[in-house]
Write a protein that holds these residues in place. Sequence first.
Motif, PDB file in Angstrom:
ATOM      1  N   ASP A  38      33.391  45.662  47.025  1.00  0.00           N
ATOM      2  CA  ASP A  38      34.503  46.095  46.288  1.00  0.00           C
ATOM      3  C   ASP A  38      35.249  44.958  45.671  1.00  0.00           C
ATOM      4  OD1 ASP A  38      34.258  48.672  47.302  1.00  0.00           O
ATOM      5  OD2 ASP A  38      35.768  48.575  48.680  1.00  0.00           O
ATOM      6  N   GLN A  39      35.377  43.892  46.315  1.00  0.00           N
ATOM      7  CA  GLN A  39      36.192  42.462  45.553  1.00  0.00           C
ATOM      8  C   GLN A  39      34.947  42.099  44.528  1.00  0.00           C
ATOM      9  OE1 GLN A  39      38.931  41.859  45.800  1.00  0.00           O
ATOM     10  NE2 GLN A  39      39.218  39.830  44.802  1.00  0.00           N
ATOM     11  N   GLN A  40      33.682  42.243  44.847  1.00  0.00           N
ATOM     12  CA  GLN A  40      32.768  41.653  43.984  1.00  0.00           C
ATOM     13  C   GLN A  40      32.673  42.450  42.516  1.00  0.00           C
ATOM     14  OE1 GLN A  40      28.680  42.686  45.278  1.00  0.00           O
ATOM     15  NE2 GLN A  40      27.852  40.738  44.579  1.00  0.00           N
ATOM     16  N   ASP A  41      32.703  43.818  42.935  1.00  0.00           N
ATOM     17  CA  ASP A  41      32.968  44.447  41.541  1.00  0.00           C
ATOM     18  C   ASP A  41      34.128  44.253  40.675  1.00  0.00           C
ATOM     19  OD1 ASP A  41      30.657  45.841  42.529  1.00  0.00           O
ATOM     20  OD2 ASP A  41      31.570  47.501  43.058  1.00  0.00           O
ATOM     21  N   GLU A  42      35.417  44.062  41.540  1.00  0.00           N
ATOM     22  CA  GLU A  42      36.544  43.986  40.678  1.00  0.00           C
ATOM     23  C   GLU A  42      36.471  42.383  40.133  1.00  0.00           C
ATOM     24  OE1 GLU A  42      41.010  43.050  41.901  1.00  0.00           O
ATOM     25  OE2 GLU A  42      40.107  44.617  43.124  1.00  0.00           O
TER      26      GLU A  42
END
Length: 201
Positions: free
Chosen positions: A37-41
């Motif tokens: 999730d953080q990677q996408d953001e």
Amino acid sequence: MSARPQGRAGRLWLRQRVTAAEAALDLLERKLGILRDQQDELHRLAGATGEEWERRCREADRLLTRATLLGGRRVLPLSSTGERAGLTVEQTTLMGVTYPRRVVFDLPDRPAPFPSGIALAPARRACRAALEAACAHAAAAAAAAAVDAEVTATRQRVRAIERRRLPRLRAALNEIEVALEEREREDGARLRLLAGHDDRP
């Protein structure tokens, strides 16, 4: 796999390790979900800050060209204040991964020591904005790269447990359980045989 006890102690030893491996797998999968999730953001942020940096650079180039055309090349050296810029990298940590949260660009906003043309002040501001945008993009890109590396490492750990550790432990547990069941059947048969001999007159 390290040497394990035999018999019932070995079965208990293996069950404990299967449980521990399953718990580790569950934790790693949850960590992977949060990191993804953080990677996408962070990749979206890196894309947005990269576009902003390019836009700010184009604006700075346009205003510098304008200042040069209006005042000549001599205005550019006169625009320097002689001050050194500073950078401060602020870090953050997520799921054990430390990465830059932001990079603060610090340059005293003082006027040039000599008059250098009315067109130069907007060019200086545009260059400062381009440098600030470059810092924002550098932080976002470095953060995305750090999380990418941790996602890859965590995925490898998940695969190692799923494909190697757990199958080996489960196979060893199955083997020892089959051996224990066989031994219990043999012991039961012997006891029945002995009980049958004791019943004879």
